[in-house]
Write an enzyme that holds these catalytic residues in place. Structure first.
Site, PDB file in Angstrom:
ATOM      1  CB  CYS A  63      99.903  21.612  49.486  1.00 37.97           C
ATOM      2  SG  CYS A  63      99.126  21.885  51.078  1.00 37.97           S
ATOM      3  CG  HIS A  64      96.896  27.054  48.867  1.00 38.99           C
ATOM      4  ND1 HIS A  64      97.862  27.181  49.840  1.00 38.99           N
ATOM      5  CD2 HIS A  64      96.921  28.212  48.158  1.00 38.99           C
ATOM      6  CE1 HIS A  64      98.439  28.371  49.729  1.00 38.99           C
ATOM      7  NE2 HIS A  64      97.885  29.008  48.708  1.00 38.99           N
ATOM      8  CE1 TYR A 124      97.635  17.251  44.247  1.00 41.41           C
ATOM      9  CE2 TYR A 124      95.755  17.648  42.819  1.00 41.41           C
ATOM     10  CZ  TYR A 124      96.332  17.677  44.069  1.00 41.41           C
ATOM     11  OH  TYR A 124      95.611  18.143  45.136  1.00 41.41           O
ATOM     12  CD  GLU A 151      98.381  32.031  47.442  1.00 41.12           C
ATOM     13  OE1 GLU A 151      99.180  31.890  48.380  1.00 41.12           O
ATOM     14  OE2 GLU A 151      98.292  31.211  46.491  1.00 41.12           O
ATOM     15  CG  ASN A 159     102.681  20.845  53.136  1.00 42.10           C
ATOM     16  OD1 ASN A 159     103.580  21.059  53.942  1.00 42.10           O
ATOM     17  ND2 ASN A 159     102.098  21.800  52.442  1.00 42.10           N
TER      18      ASN A 159
END
Length: 165
Positions: A128-129, A99, A160, A120
Site C-alpha cells: 500500500c506504500h 488513489y 524500491e 490493509n
C-alpha cells in the site's frame, strides 16, 4: 524520527528488523494474520515455521525489493477491501499509482480506496506504500497522515526506487 504510534499488541510470532523500524508478524501455523510497524528493535524469530519463513521472505525483500512473496495470507476484509488489496498487490516494485487511478479502475471513490489501503493487514507484502495522492504527494499511510509511519512510507518508496532521495 518522531516516535511511532504504539500498538496494543505485545507479542509477535516474529520481528524483522529494518532500517529505522521493525515489522511485527502475527500468524498461526497455517496463515499470516498481520504485519505491524514497530519502533526499531532487534529481530526475533519464534518457533513457528511459518513465522520463520515470513521473516526470511521479508528480510530478503529488505535486501532486494524485487523479492516476490509467497506466503499464505489470512485476508479478512470486506469484498471491496479485498478488491483494492488485489489491485495494490499488482503494482510492480518501483512503480506507484494514485488513489484516483485505483478508484477509477475499481469504479469507486478515491477516499474509499484510501480507507481500504489503511485497513490493509499486510503492508509490504500488499504494498500500500505504492499508492500516492493525485498530486504525487505521499498521501497517508497505515491510517496516519504524518510522523513515523509516513517516514516509513518514504523509506519503502526510496528502497524500491520509486521516490528520489
Amino acid at each position: 524520527m518522531p516516535a511511532p504510534k504504539i500498538t496494543a499488541r505485545t507479542t509477535w510470532q516474529a520481528v524483522v528488523a529494518a532500517p529505522g523500524f521493525a515489522l511485527g508478524l502475527v500468524c498461526d501455523d497455517d496463515e499470516l494474520h498481520a504485519i505491524e510497524f514497530l519502533a526499531p528493535r532487534a529481530a526475533q524469530i519464534g518457533d513457528r515455521p511459518l513465522a520463520a519463513e515470513a521473516a526470511r521472505q521479508l528480510s530478503a525483500w529488505l535486501d532486494d525489493p524485487t523479492q516476490v512473496f509467497s506466503l499464505p495470507l489470512r485476508a479478512q476484509g470486506t469484498p471491496f477491501q479485498r478488491r483494492v488489496w488485489a489491485q495494490i498487490a499488482a503494482i510492480p516494485s518501483g512503480e506507484t499509482r494514485s488513489y484516483g487511478q485505483l478508484a477509477q479502475t475499481l469504479k469507486n471513490a478515491p477516499r474509499a480506496v484510501g480507507q481500504a489501503c489503511g485497513a490493509n493487514p499486510f503492508p509490504v507484502i500488499v504494498p500500500c506504500h505504492r499508492v500516492l495522492a493525485a498530486n504525487g504527494g505521499l498521501g497517508g499511510f497505515n491510517r496516519q497522515g504524518g510522523g513515523f509511519l509516513l517516514d516509513i512510507k518514504r523509506w519503502l518508496l526510496r528502497h524500491e526506487g520509486a521516490l528520489g532521495s
